[in-house]
Design a protein around this motif. Structure first.
Motif, PDB file in Angstrom:
ATOM      1  N   ARG A 134       0.807  -1.210   0.000  1.00 50.69           N
ATOM      2  CA  ARG A 134       0.000   0.000   0.000  1.00 50.69           C
ATOM      3  C   ARG A 134       0.848   1.272   0.000  1.00 50.69           C
ATOM      4  O   ARG A 134       0.372   2.342  -0.351  1.00 50.69           O
ATOM      5  N   GLY A 135       2.113   1.178   0.390  1.00 45.58           N
ATOM      6  CA  GLY A 135       2.962   2.361   0.477  1.00 45.58           C
ATOM      7  C   GLY A 135       3.752   2.618  -0.793  1.00 45.58           C
ATOM      8  O   GLY A 135       3.280   2.384  -1.908  1.00 45.58           O
ATOM      9  N   PHE A 136       4.989   3.099  -0.618  1.00 50.08           N
ATOM     10  CA  PHE A 136       5.842   3.483  -1.738  1.00 50.08           C
ATOM     11  C   PHE A 136       7.099   2.614  -1.767  1.00 50.08           C
ATOM     12  O   PHE A 136       7.628   2.238  -0.724  1.00 50.08           O
ATOM     13  N   VAL A 137       7.555   2.310  -2.969  1.00 48.70           N
ATOM     14  CA  VAL A 137       8.838   1.635  -3.153  1.00 48.70           C
ATOM     15  C   VAL A 137       9.856   2.703  -3.528  1.00 48.70           C
ATOM     16  O   VAL A 137       9.815   3.267  -4.615  1.00 48.70           O
ATOM     17  N   GLY A 138      10.762   2.988  -2.621  1.00 50.15           N
ATOM     18  CA  GLY A 138      11.686   4.099  -2.813  1.00 50.15           C
ATOM     19  C   GLY A 138      11.139   5.366  -2.178  1.00 50.15           C
ATOM     20  O   GLY A 138       9.924   5.535  -2.018  1.00 50.15           O
ATOM     21  N   LEU A 139      12.034   6.259  -1.808  1.00 54.45           N
ATOM     22  CA  LEU A 139      11.624   7.516  -1.186  1.00 54.45           C
ATOM     23  C   LEU A 139      10.774   8.333  -2.165  1.00 54.45           C
ATOM     24  O   LEU A 139      11.192   8.595  -3.289  1.00 54.45           O
ATOM     25  N   PRO A 140       9.582   8.775  -1.755  1.00 59.81           N
ATOM     26  CA  PRO A 140       8.753   9.604  -2.646  1.00 59.81           C
ATOM     27  C   PRO A 140       9.454  10.914  -2.985  1.00 59.81           C
ATOM     28  O   PRO A 140      10.089  11.526  -2.118  1.00 59.81           O
ATOM     29  N   ILE A 141       9.313  11.359  -4.218  1.00 61.77           N
ATOM     30  CA  ILE A 141      10.011  12.570  -4.646  1.00 61.77           C
ATOM     31  C   ILE A 141       9.529  13.826  -3.924  1.00 61.77           C
ATOM     32  O   ILE A 141      10.329  14.747  -3.705  1.00 61.77           O
ATOM     33  N   PRO A 142       8.248  13.932  -3.490  1.00 66.90           N
ATOM     34  CA  PRO A 142       7.874  15.120  -2.706  1.00 66.90           C
ATOM     35  C   PRO A 142       8.663  15.242  -1.409  1.00 66.90           C
ATOM     36  O   PRO A 142       8.953  16.364  -0.968  1.00 66.90           O
ATOM     37  N   ALA A 143       9.022  14.103  -0.803  1.00 65.13           N
ATOM     38  CA  ALA A 143       9.816  14.151   0.434  1.00 65.13           C
ATOM     39  C   ALA A 143      11.184  14.773   0.172  1.00 65.13           C
ATOM     40  O   ALA A 143      11.708  15.540   1.004  1.00 65.13           O
ATOM     41  N   THR A 144      11.771  14.475  -0.987  1.00 63.50           N
ATOM     42  CA  THR A 144      13.063  15.075  -1.352  1.00 63.50           C
ATOM     43  C   THR A 144      12.956  16.585  -1.460  1.00 63.50           C
ATOM     44  O   THR A 144      13.823  17.333  -0.972  1.00 63.50           O
ATOM     45  N   ALA A 145      11.870  17.043  -2.088  1.00 61.26           N
ATOM     46  CA  ALA A 145      11.669  18.489  -2.242  1.00 61.26           C
ATOM     47  C   ALA A 145      11.432  19.155  -0.889  1.00 61.26           C
ATOM     48  O   ALA A 145      11.960  20.243  -0.619  1.00 61.26           O
ATOM     49  N   ILE A 146      10.650  18.504  -0.030  1.00 61.28           N
ATOM     50  CA  ILE A 146      10.373  19.075   1.295  1.00 61.28           C
ATOM     51  C   ILE A 146      11.664  19.224   2.099  1.00 61.28           C
ATOM     52  O   ILE A 146      11.887  20.242   2.770  1.00 61.28           O
ATOM     53  N   ILE A 147      12.517  18.207   2.029  1.00 61.87           N
ATOM     54  CA  ILE A 147      13.789  18.265   2.769  1.00 61.87           C
ATOM     55  C   ILE A 147      14.619  19.467   2.327  1.00 61.87           C
ATOM     56  O   ILE A 147      15.167  20.214   3.155  1.00 61.87           O
ATOM     57  N   LEU A 148      14.713  19.678   1.022  1.00 60.78           N
ATOM     58  CA  LEU A 148      15.555  20.763   0.525  1.00 60.78           C
ATOM     59  C   LEU A 148      14.991  22.139   0.879  1.00 60.78           C
ATOM     60  O   LEU A 148      15.706  22.997   1.423  1.00 60.78           O
ATOM     61  N   VAL A 149      13.700  22.358   0.567  1.00 56.53           N
ATOM     62  CA  VAL A 149      13.153  23.713   0.747  1.00 56.53           C
ATOM     63  C   VAL A 149      12.991  24.064   2.223  1.00 56.53           C
ATOM     64  O   VAL A 149      13.208  25.228   2.621  1.00 56.53           O
ATOM     65  N   THR A 150      12.642  23.109   3.073  1.00 52.74           N
ATOM     66  CA  THR A 150      12.518  23.422   4.503  1.00 52.74           C
ATOM     67  C   THR A 150      13.898  23.641   5.131  1.00 52.74           C
ATOM     68  O   THR A 150      14.038  24.442   6.050  1.00 52.74           O
TER      69      THR A 150
END
Length: 314
Positions: A134-150
């Motif tokens: 039900r989840g994701f295989v691999g880190l979701p790309i929105p999480a990558t963007a959130i890490i950088l901008v925050t």
């Protein structure tokens, strides 16, 4: 497929309009980077994250039927702009402002991250209906963007640390590490509140540190590393619908074999019991007939003797 059946009205749904808002804010973020307004660019990316989270929820609530996968594809195309190109534009803008050599190195990091994000989104579209997870295989790309901008908005930004985080995120995006969907309403509410505080003209700082941005950054890092240990787990543990189906079939075959064998054994037992009963009955019958024959013979012999005695008396 007929030409008249490929009009946009045939494909578009309400959730797709929300995905369009996602890519619109991603494009606005790139324009903000061109104007060298990186704070507004970062906020636009966070708004794109909000719309990316809402479109799937709206689609499920409306019970959308999308056999051709139009919604999935438009969502992935929006994500590669909003969470791939736009954040990397921010990172490159910061790196190129330091020196030309830093710009070249950061450009390589940005390119690697963008390509890995593209690969991750493409793989998701291919395997979404083929795995029982039900989840994701691999880190979701929105999480990558959130890490950088925050991280940039937090006031603690360091270009070298950001580059390392993006390279690590690139590896995690194309890995087979499983990441769960965030269904905790408290976490979702906290994240929404932090984004709202960042967007509204409310200053929540502790010294130079932007507190809402720091909270989001820490939450994103925790999510990024929370299942990292799964990298060391055997790949056979990955959920696979085909493997699960094969295992169910094997169990069914073994069960049918056991049941069939048990039924056969029961039939054999009853057959043996029936044969034994018949054998005993036949033996009893033979004994009875033999006894009757002997009694009849003795009776005949007695009658013959009596007749002989009578004859002698006469």
């Amino acid at each position: 497929m007929r030409l008249k059946s490929v009009g946009m009205g045939y494909f578009l749904a309400v959730s797709d309009a929300i995905s369009i808002l996602n890519i619109a804010f991603g494009f606005l973020a790139i324009l903000m980077v061109i104007d060298n307004n990186l704070i507004y660019a970062s906020l636009c990316i966070l708004l794109a994250v909000v719309f990316d989270s809402v479109d799937g929820w709206v689609s499920r609530k409306l019970n959308r039927v999308d056999p051709l996968g139009f919604g999935m594809n438009i969502d992935s195309l929006a994500d590669i702009v909003s969470f791939g190109a736009a954040p990397m534009a921010i990172l490159y803008s910061i790196g190129s402002s330091i020196s030309s050599w830093a710009g070249y190195l950061i450009a390589i990091v940005c390119m690697i991250t963008l390509v890995c994000g593209l690969l991750r989104l493409t793989r998701y579209n291919v395997i979404a209906d083929k795995i029982n997870y039900r989840g994701f295989v691999g880190l979701p790309i929105p999480a990558t963007a959130i890490i950088l901008v925050t991280y940039y908005l937090s006031g603690l930004f360091n270009i070298a640390v950001a580059a390392v985080l993006m390279l690590l995120a690139s590896f995690l995006m194309i890995s087979t590490i499983r990441y769960p969907k965030v269904d905790n309403y408290y976490l979702i509410g906290l994240g929404a509140l932090m984004i709202l505080l960042l967007i509204l003209p409310i200053q929540v700082f502790i010294g130079p540190i932007n507190l809402p941005a720091l909270v989001l950054f820490v939450l994103a890092l925790v999510y990024m590393f929370m299942t990292f240990l799964e990298f060391f787990i055997d790949d056979d543990m990955t959920f696979d619908r085909d493997k699960a189906s094969d295992k169910v079939s094997n169990v069914r075959e073994i069960t049918e074999s056991k049941v069939s064998s048990s039924v056969t054994n029961v039939k054999d037992v009853f057959k043996n019991m029936k044969d034994t009963i018949n054998q005993i009955s036949n033996e009893d019958l033979d004994v009875g007939l033999k006894e009757d024959a002997e009694e009849e013979k003795e009776k005949e012999e007695k009658e013959v003797k009596e007749a002989e005695i009578v004859e002698e008396v006469e």
